[in-house]
Structures are given as structure tokens and as C-alpha cells.
Write an enzyme that holds these catalytic residues in place. Structure first.
Site: not given
Length: 410
Positions: A250, A265, A340, A378
Site C-alpha cells: 500500500r 504503517r 477488520s 501490527r
């Protein structure tokens, strides 16, 4: 991509649902329905004019062969041909515009999706402030070398941290296999259609790496290739569940200045993703199932977390509803997103044309769902910070030691 034909029969429920997103999509829906209505009127006229033109050409040919007067037929065909020339580009442009409008429309949110982020429950005890993951890992995370070799937001993981990652991935895959998920290592380079099919295009172009010399993209999640695994198929068996392990990429283009310390990140990370193909009436239950598996994993790792029902304006284009699990990070004294899970209903399967055949019925679109089983970087942060000791070391849960993780870092 939405079913405009079905929506046109009663647009108000979809219009009202889209309005909750506060992104103007309800106005785009109105524009799409208006354009669709216009095209529905123009296409029969064009088809009729084309048929008259073809018939006129045949009549002129017959008249010339028999020596009859063809002037009237020629005049009529010229008028018809002129109308065809007007209609053809209008219909073509209208069709392209309608496709673009429909592609821009997100999935209408589920009525139970939150209007603002809503914490539903918490698990575990939140530790007091402590060292952050870079202090705890020391030389096992080399940000300086990562930046030298690849630029900012890259890192080298070394030594025991590598074995900890491999043990984490293997354990999670075993957990998922026990829940009926088939392990998969998918391609990380995909065609544009795969990204469009999952809703990442045209929604998140700024986050995606594109190859310069080939029509391929690096995926930000194995959701993309897993969704396309059955593209264009009529599935013989549903539900089908997959657990995809892959590196993910990303650009984090919109994250300038955010979370620049450490590996929270970064541009490249590893992840295990759950993906389910189910019948429509099983999607809500499957969503809760994916959430429960994510909770099972975090509880097995002893990581405190909370469950959040995500606000409709932060769902992304494909999700009708999304839950986040946010892990407690002692160094920051707050919860941060770790995993998520999203219910995308038939939004992706419509774009990718994935169907199943109900017993005794016609083919129908499957519903698709995805969920993060483990975002490795993470999760390593949460593990280290929540299992740190007073002397600066980290005690690793026995769950992972059985799969080759060290008993302790530092």
C-alpha cells in the site's frame, strides 16, 4: 456496481441508504437512473431506425435491379440514416456515462451499520504505559536499513522476530483450517479487473502500486485475488471459505506524517485474510462468524481489544457493514485498528459475475465477505507491547511457541 434495473422499481430505499454515506452517492444514483431511463427510450428508437435503414437499402437494391424508380426510397433512407448517425454516438456515450456512474456508486450500507464509530465491547485488561515496539525489538527491527534500501516506511525484520512471524502465520492458518477455511497462497500481481471487481478501483487508486511495463497491480490485500478466484463461474458448492497468506503493498499516499515511527504503517506487510462465498441468506451470520474468529485469535494471543461498528462514511465502496478490532497499545495508551471484517453482500459478485445455483432454482449472485485473520506487523507490535516485562524483554505466548516462536525476545 448496483442492480439499477431492480432499484428503478423502487429507488427510495437505496437512495435513503446511500444518503447515510454523506458522499453525494444518492445524487449520482438519481443521475444514473435518469440516464438509464433516457437510454431505455433511445435504444428502441435506434434499433428501429437501424432496421429501417437496412430495409431501405434492400428496397433500393431491388428497385435498381428491376429498373424501378428508387428516388423515394433513397430520400427516405437518407433521412433514416441521418437519424441513425445522431442516435448511435448519443447511445454509445450515454452507455459509457451510465457505466461510469454505476461504477462510482458504493454499496448501500446495512441498516445496522453505525452512523459514527461505535464501540460494542472490550476484552482484556489495558496495560499501563510502557516501552514501544521499536524499543522492545531493538536490532530485530531495522528501520534505517529499510529506508536505505527502499525508502521511508520499509523495514528489515531480523532474528527471532522472523521466527515469531512464521509461527504466528502458521498458528493462524491452523486455526482457520479448523474453521473450514482452505489455505491459499495467491498471486500478489493482479489485473485491473480484479481490483475493479472488489471495489478498490475506482475508489482507492492513490493507495495502489501499478507496474510501469505490464498491465498489473500489486495488491493491498489477498481479498483481491481470492474474490476473483471464482470470477465468471457458477459455483457448484457454497459456502466456500479461503484463508489467503500473502505480502501486501500500500502506498499510504494519504498518510503523510501519520504513524511514521516503526512498522505500524508501512508500504509492505504480510497478512492472512479470510474470504467467504455464501448464499445471500447466510451473509449476516457469516459476518458474525468472521468477527468471532478474529476475536478468538486475539484472545488466544492475549491481546486486549475492543470491537467497533464502523461508521457508514468510512466503509469503503464495497462494504455494507464493517467491524474493526482495535488492539490496546500501551505505548500510545489507546486502541488502534488491528483487524477488520466486512460484509460486501452482492456488490463484488455482481462485478465479478460469481453465481451459484440454488437447489431447484435459477442461478443467483453469491454474497462475499472478508476478514483479517492477522495483519502481521501490527500484531507483532501488539504482542510485544502487551507482553513486555519490566526488564525490557517480551514473553511470547505458549500458543506460538508450539509453532517455533521463541519463548522470549530480549
Amino acid at each position: 456496481m448496483l442492480d439499477l434495473r431492480a432499484i428503478a422499481r423502487d429507488p427510495e430505499p437505496t437512495r435513503t441508504a446511500l444518503a447515510r454515506r454523506r458522499d453525494g452517492s444518492e445524487a449520482r444514483l438519481d443521475a444514473a437512473l435518469e440516464l438509464r431511463s433516457r437510454l431505455n427510450a433511445l435504444r428502441p428508437e435506434l434499433e428501429e431506425a437501424q432496421a429501417k435503414r437496412n430495409a431501405g437499402a434492400k428496397a433500393i437494391g431491388d428497385a435498381k435491379r428491376t429498373g424501378a424508380d428508387a428516388s423515394a426510397a433513397i430520400a427516405e433512407m437518407q433521412a433514416v440514416s441521418a437519424r441513425v448517425k445522431e442516435l448511435e454516438p448519443e447511445v454509445a456515450q450515454g452507455t459509457a456515462d451510465l457505466d461510469a456512474l454505476n461504477a462510482s456508486l458504493p454499496n448501500p450500507p446495512d441498516p445496522t451499520a453505525a452512523d459514527e464509530d461505535t464501540a460494542l465491547r472490550e476484552w482484556g485488561s489495558c496495560a499501563p504505559a510502557g516501552r514501544d515496539h521499536l524499543e522492545l525489538a531493538g536490532a530485530l527491527i531495522d528501520m534505517e536499513a529499510g529506508s536505505k534500501v527502499s525508502g521511508p516506511r520499509f523495514a528489515f525484520l531480523k532474528g527471532d522476530l522472523v521466527f515469531l512471524e512464521l509461527a504466528l502465520v502458521r498458528w493462524v492458518l491452523e486455526v482457520l483450517r479448523g474453521h473450514g477455511f482452505e489455505p491459499v497462497i495467491p498471486p500478489v500481481l493482479v489485473k485491473e479487473q480484479a481490483l475493479f471487481g472488489t471495489g478498490f478501483l475506482p475508489d482507492t487508486e492513490q493507495q495502489i502500486y501499478r507496474l510501469a511495463d505490464d498491465p498489473l497491480f500489486l495488491t493491498g490485500t489477498s481479498e483481491v485475488p481470492l474474490a476473483s478466484l471464482h470470477a465468471g463461474e457458477i459455483m457448484d458448492v457454497v459456502p466456500r471459505r479461503y484463508a489467503g497468506f500473502s505480502p501486501c503493498f500500500r502506498r499510504e499516499a494519504g498518510a503523510a506524517g501519520k504513524d511514521t515511527r516503526g512498522i505500524f504503517r508501512v508500504h509492505q506487510f504480510d497478512k492472512v485474510e479470510m474470504f467467504s462465498f455464501v448464499e445471500p441468506n447466510a451473509a449476516l451470520e457469516e459476518h458474525e462468524r468472521l468477527l468471532s474468529i478474529e476475536e478468538e485469535i486475539l484472545q488466544g494471543l492475549g491481546i486486549p481489544y475492543r470491537v467497533v461498528n464502523i461508521a457508514v462514511d468510512d466503509l469503503g465502496s464495497s462494504a455494507a457493514k464493517k467491524y474493526d478490532l482495535e488492539a490496546w497499545l500501551p505505548s500510545q495508551q489507546r486502541y488502534r485498528e488491528l483487524t477488520s471484517t466486512s460484509n460486501t453482500t452482492d456488490f463484488q459478485s455482481r462485478r465479478l459475475d460469481i453465481r451459484y445455483r440454488p437447489e431447484g432454482g435459477k442461478t443467483a449472485l453469491v454474497h462475499t465477505l472478508n476478514g483479517t485473520a492477522v495483519a502481521v506487523g501490527r500484531t507483532l507490535i501488539a504482542l510485544m507491547e502487551n507482553h513486555q516485562t519490566d526488564d525490557g524483554g517480551v514473553e511470547i505466548p505458549e500458543t506460538l511457541q508450539k509453532w517455533g516462536a521463541p519463548a522470549r525476545l530480549g
